[in-house]
Design an enzyme around this catalytic site. Sequence first.
Site, PDB file in Angstrom:
ATOM      1  N   LEU A  65       0.870  -1.165   0.000  1.00 54.36           N
ATOM      2  CA  LEU A  65       0.000   0.000   0.000  1.00 54.36           C
ATOM      3  C   LEU A  65       0.910   1.218   0.000  1.00 54.36           C
ATOM      4  O   LEU A  65       1.932   1.237   0.690  1.00 54.36           O
ATOM      5  CB  LEU A  65      -0.901   0.029   1.242  1.00 54.36           C
ATOM      6  CG  LEU A  65      -2.077  -0.958   1.269  1.00 54.36           C
ATOM      7  CD1 LEU A  65      -2.777  -0.891   2.622  1.00 54.36           C
ATOM      8  CD2 LEU A  65      -3.066  -0.666   0.155  1.00 54.36           C
ATOM      9  N   ASP A  66       0.552   2.233  -0.774  1.00 53.73           N
ATOM     10  CA  ASP A  66       1.373   3.433  -0.845  1.00 53.73           C
ATOM     11  C   ASP A  66       1.599   4.031   0.553  1.00 53.73           C
ATOM     12  O   ASP A  66       0.797   3.834   1.468  1.00 53.73           O
ATOM     13  CB  ASP A  66       0.703   4.490  -1.726  1.00 53.73           C
ATOM     14  CG  ASP A  66       0.586   4.033  -3.164  1.00 53.73           C
ATOM     15  OD1 ASP A  66       1.307   3.104  -3.550  1.00 53.73           O
ATOM     16  OD2 ASP A  66      -0.234   4.620  -3.894  1.00 53.73           O
ATOM     17  N   TYR A  67       2.659   4.798   0.676  1.00 48.75           N
ATOM     18  CA  TYR A  67       3.021   5.462   1.938  1.00 48.75           C
ATOM     19  C   TYR A  67       1.847   6.246   2.511  1.00 48.75           C
ATOM     20  O   TYR A  67       1.578   6.209   3.717  1.00 48.75           O
ATOM     21  CB  TYR A  67       4.211   6.384   1.674  1.00 48.75           C
ATOM     22  CG  TYR A  67       4.737   7.123   2.882  1.00 48.75           C
ATOM     23  CD1 TYR A  67       5.325   6.440   3.940  1.00 48.75           C
ATOM     24  CD2 TYR A  67       4.682   8.511   2.942  1.00 48.75           C
ATOM     25  CE1 TYR A  67       5.833   7.120   5.034  1.00 48.75           C
ATOM     26  CE2 TYR A  67       5.185   9.198   4.040  1.00 48.75           C
ATOM     27  CZ  TYR A  67       5.754   8.495   5.090  1.00 48.75           C
ATOM     28  OH  TYR A  67       6.253   9.156   6.168  1.00 48.75           O
ATOM     29  N   THR A  75      -1.369   5.802   1.732  1.00 46.06           N
ATOM     30  CA  THR A  75      -2.621   5.048   1.656  1.00 46.06           C
ATOM     31  C   THR A  75      -2.753   4.178   2.897  1.00 46.06           C
ATOM     32  O   THR A  75      -1.814   3.498   3.283  1.00 46.06           O
ATOM     33  CB  THR A  75      -2.648   4.157   0.401  1.00 46.06           C
ATOM     34  OG1 THR A  75      -2.575   4.984  -0.759  1.00 46.06           O
ATOM     35  CG2 THR A  75      -3.934   3.339   0.347  1.00 46.06           C
TER      36      THR A  75
END
Length: 243
Positions: A101-103, A105
């Site tokens: 998961l993105d930083y 998100t």
Amino acid sequence: MERLQKVIAAAGIASRRKAEQLISTGHVQVNGQVVKEMGIQVEPHDHVEVDGVPVTTEQKRYFLLYKPRRVISSAHDEKGRKTVIDFFPEVNERLYPIGRLDYNTSGLIIITNDGELANLLTHPRYRIEKQYTAKVEGIPTVEALKKLRAGVKLEKKRTAPAKVKVLSTDRTKKMALVSLTIHEGMNHEVRDMLQAVGYPVNKLSRERYAFLTTEGMTAGDSRPMQPQEVAALKKLARTGKLR
């Protein structure tokens, strides 16, 4: 006897595909000898090492984590930022996240040391649904929703059709909450899809992974996965069915 790459993956060293790369590039030794051949089988008494580190079979551990924003989806971070593994200081086994998961998100992510499960859930041919809730700038039009449902042309490829619906709108602030369900795993895919149809994402959270949800959890919470959940995930990945 077990295939060497399976033993390495089962020990949580790497996914099976990565284990094959480690073998072919000379990083693996069996009983003191470098082994580069694919398909070699080893017995329980054989001594296996990867880059000089003995391979031991660990107890399999499975957790769900509600990842907060500003946390790295990795076992380590060169910049010293907090990672998803930092939420499990009492666990002795070598854990890693399945997927990313993105930083910025938040949302559900699986943490484990089961390389077989990681390979099943991240391989492109296994269509595991992931549902996101995005707070976007603007109110999506019917035409924009149609584009998302048909697949969006991004820089590298066209995305698979997504399930999408508008959950709520705030016309005063010109914002909307959008639910988007996909089964691919390209980097920044959800953000890029919404950006491509004209609606930049301000906030993003993954609310569901397959049949697993964040219900009853808040950011930073974690819980062990039940054996029946793990078994159901593996069955879903292999067959596309829960029953």
